[in-house]
Design a protein around this motif. Structure first.
Motif, PDB file in Angstrom:
ATOM      1  N   PRO A   1       1.019  -1.107   0.005  1.00 52.35           N
ATOM      2  CA  PRO A   1       0.105  -0.047  -0.050  1.00 52.35           C
ATOM      3  C   PRO A   1       0.928   1.137  -0.008  1.00 52.35           C
ATOM      4  CG  PRO A   1       0.059  -0.938   2.140  1.00 52.35           C
ATOM      5  CD  PRO A   1       0.919  -1.689   1.219  1.00 52.35           C
ATOM      6  N   ALA A   2       0.095   2.474  -0.362  1.00 51.35           N
ATOM      7  CA  ALA A   2       0.953   3.729  -0.331  1.00 51.35           C
ATOM      8  C   ALA A   2       1.236   4.192   1.125  1.00 51.35           C
ATOM      9  CB  ALA A   2      -0.025   4.829  -1.055  1.00 51.35           C
ATOM     10  N   PHE A   3       2.209   4.553   1.322  1.00 54.00           N
ATOM     11  CA  PHE A   3       2.732   5.311   2.733  1.00 54.00           C
ATOM     12  C   PHE A   3       1.798   6.566   3.117  1.00 54.00           C
ATOM     13  CE2 PHE A   3       5.083   7.792   5.759  1.00 54.00           C
ATOM     14  CZ  PHE A   3       5.280   6.685   6.532  1.00 54.00           C
TER      15      PHE A   3
ATOM     16  N   LEU B   1      -0.787   4.041   7.905  1.00 53.63           N
ATOM     17  CA  LEU B   1       0.148   3.859   8.930  1.00 53.63           C
ATOM     18  C   LEU B   1      -0.767   3.521  10.255  1.00 53.63           C
ATOM     19  CD1 LEU B   1       2.844   4.054  10.464  1.00 53.63           C
ATOM     20  CD2 LEU B   1       2.264   6.364  10.839  1.00 53.63           C
ATOM     21  N   PHE B   2      -1.805   4.565  10.586  1.00 49.95           N
ATOM     22  CA  PHE B   2      -2.527   4.153  11.561  1.00 49.95           C
ATOM     23  C   PHE B   2      -3.305   2.764  11.639  1.00 49.95           C
ATOM     24  CE2 PHE B   2      -3.457   8.964  12.687  1.00 49.95           C
ATOM     25  CZ  PHE B   2      -2.179   9.082  12.884  1.00 49.95           C
ATOM     26  N   LEU B   3      -3.658   2.460  10.176  1.00 49.96           N
ATOM     27  CA  LEU B   3      -4.219   1.466   9.992  1.00 49.96           C
ATOM     28  C   LEU B   3      -3.419  -0.102  10.600  1.00 49.96           C
ATOM     29  CD1 LEU B   3      -6.807  -0.215   9.326  1.00 49.96           C
ATOM     30  CD2 LEU B   3      -6.120  -0.280   6.875  1.00 49.96           C
TER      31      LEU B   3
ATOM     32  N   ARG C   1       6.912  -2.670   6.764  1.00 49.03           N
ATOM     33  CA  ARG C   1       6.186  -2.549   5.625  1.00 49.03           C
ATOM     34  C   ARG C   1       5.332  -3.306   5.283  1.00 49.03           C
ATOM     35  NH1 ARG C   1       8.824  -2.374  -0.476  1.00 49.03           N
ATOM     36  NH2 ARG C   1       6.640  -1.415  -1.487  1.00 49.03           N
ATOM     37  N   PRO C   2       3.729  -3.092   5.650  1.00 47.29           N
ATOM     38  CA  PRO C   2       2.830  -3.920   5.542  1.00 47.29           C
ATOM     39  C   PRO C   2       2.507  -4.360   4.036  1.00 47.29           C
ATOM     40  CG  PRO C   2       2.054  -1.912   5.934  1.00 47.29           C
ATOM     41  CD  PRO C   2       3.280  -1.746   5.844  1.00 47.29           C
ATOM     42  N   THR C   3       1.945  -5.486   3.799  1.00 39.58           N
ATOM     43  CA  THR C   3       1.484  -5.704   2.415  1.00 39.58           C
ATOM     44  C   THR C   3      -0.091  -5.163   2.434  1.00 39.58           C
ATOM     45  OG1 THR C   3       0.375  -7.940   3.439  1.00 39.58           O
ATOM     46  CG2 THR C   3       2.941  -7.966   2.422  1.00 39.58           C
ATOM     47  N   SER C   4      -0.460  -5.087   1.352  1.00 38.96           N
ATOM     48  CA  SER C   4      -1.925  -4.520   1.180  1.00 38.96           C
ATOM     49  C   SER C   4      -2.778  -5.701   1.981  1.00 38.96           C
ATOM     50  CB  SER C   4      -2.439  -4.661  -0.487  1.00 38.96           C
ATOM     51  OG  SER C   4      -1.761  -3.393  -1.004  1.00 38.96           O
TER      52      SER C   4
ATOM     53  N   GLN D   1      -2.259  -7.579   4.409  1.00 38.35           N
ATOM     54  CA  GLN D   1      -2.286  -7.196   5.937  1.00 38.35           C
ATOM     55  C   GLN D   1      -3.069  -5.898   6.601  1.00 38.35           C
ATOM     56  OE1 GLN D   1       2.124  -7.017   5.798  1.00 38.35           O
ATOM     57  NE2 GLN D   1       2.252  -8.602   7.454  1.00 38.35           N
ATOM     58  N   LEU D   2      -2.958  -5.094   5.540  1.00 41.98           N
ATOM     59  CA  LEU D   2      -3.835  -3.658   5.731  1.00 41.98           C
ATOM     60  C   LEU D   2      -5.401  -4.077   5.597  1.00 41.98           C
ATOM     61  CD1 LEU D   2      -2.273  -0.613   4.553  1.00 41.98           C
ATOM     62  CD2 LEU D   2      -2.145  -1.600   6.695  1.00 41.98           C
TER      63      LEU D   2
END
Length: 188
Positions: free
Chosen positions: A82-84, A89-91, A154-157, A159-160
């Motif tokens: 995902p975009a930074f 970030l909060f998610l 750095r999360p993956t999409s 994970q978010l």
């Protein structure tokens, strides 16, 4: 027993957008299009209508039931990362301070401060409540005597999206429920 849907303004009738595999394009934020965009995509034959609202819109020559669930005809491959953004970030950090767990007054914190060479990257920025961020100041967590509960990654999409399932939206139309999966009971 059937309970008719209250008549609502068309602007209150967004369409849930599913990918071609009938999964939502995103859970958080939930992939919704305004009714005008959904109707335009219908006429351009880019989507299939899966379900409708009871609400109709009218032109001089036709009446059209507004779509409540649409599916793209062509599969859109999600980005792996995902975009930074502040929201993402909060998610990633589940809307909690990584130092004390508070949900209030959330801010953006550089774990290694920029003054000490820290960069604005997924791996160096974390969610912090304002009091913890103020306490930390221009120091590292260790220098400030703070314990970081979760090291920033750095999360993956995926994970978010998984984290987003913990935060259902305030409103879900009945026709959306078969396509959405949250960890909590969903009531309109």
């Amino acid at each position: 027993m059937y309970h008719p849907e209250p008549i609502r303004h068309p602007d209150g009738c967004p369409a849930l957008v599913l990918n071609a595999d009938y999964t939502p394009l995103s859970y958080f934020p939930l992939s919704l299009w305004p009714w005008q965009t959904a109707v335009k995509a219908m006429f351009l034959e880019r989507v299939d209508v899966v379900a409708h609202y009871d609400r109709e819109v009218h032109s001089a020559t036709m009446a059209l039931k507004l779509p409540s669930v649409i599916a793209l005809r062509q599969f859109v491959r999600p980005n792996e990362y995902p975009a930074f953004t502040r929201f993402n970030l909060f998610l990633r950090d589940r809307f909690r301070c990584v130092y004390c767990g508070s949900h209030k007054e959330l801010t953006f914190d550089h774990v290694v401060p920029r003054a000490q060479g820290g960069r604005t990257t997924w791996e160096n920025v974390a969610t912090a409540c304002a009091p913890c961020n103020l306490r930390k100041g221009g120091r590292t967590p260790r220098q400030a005597g703070l314990h970081i509960e979760r090291e920033p990654i750095r999360p993956t999409s995926w994970q978010l999206q998984d984290h987003g399932r913990s935060f259902p939206p305030n409103y879900l139309h009945d026709t959306w429920r078969d396509y959405l999966y949250w960890d909590v009971e969903l009531d309109p």
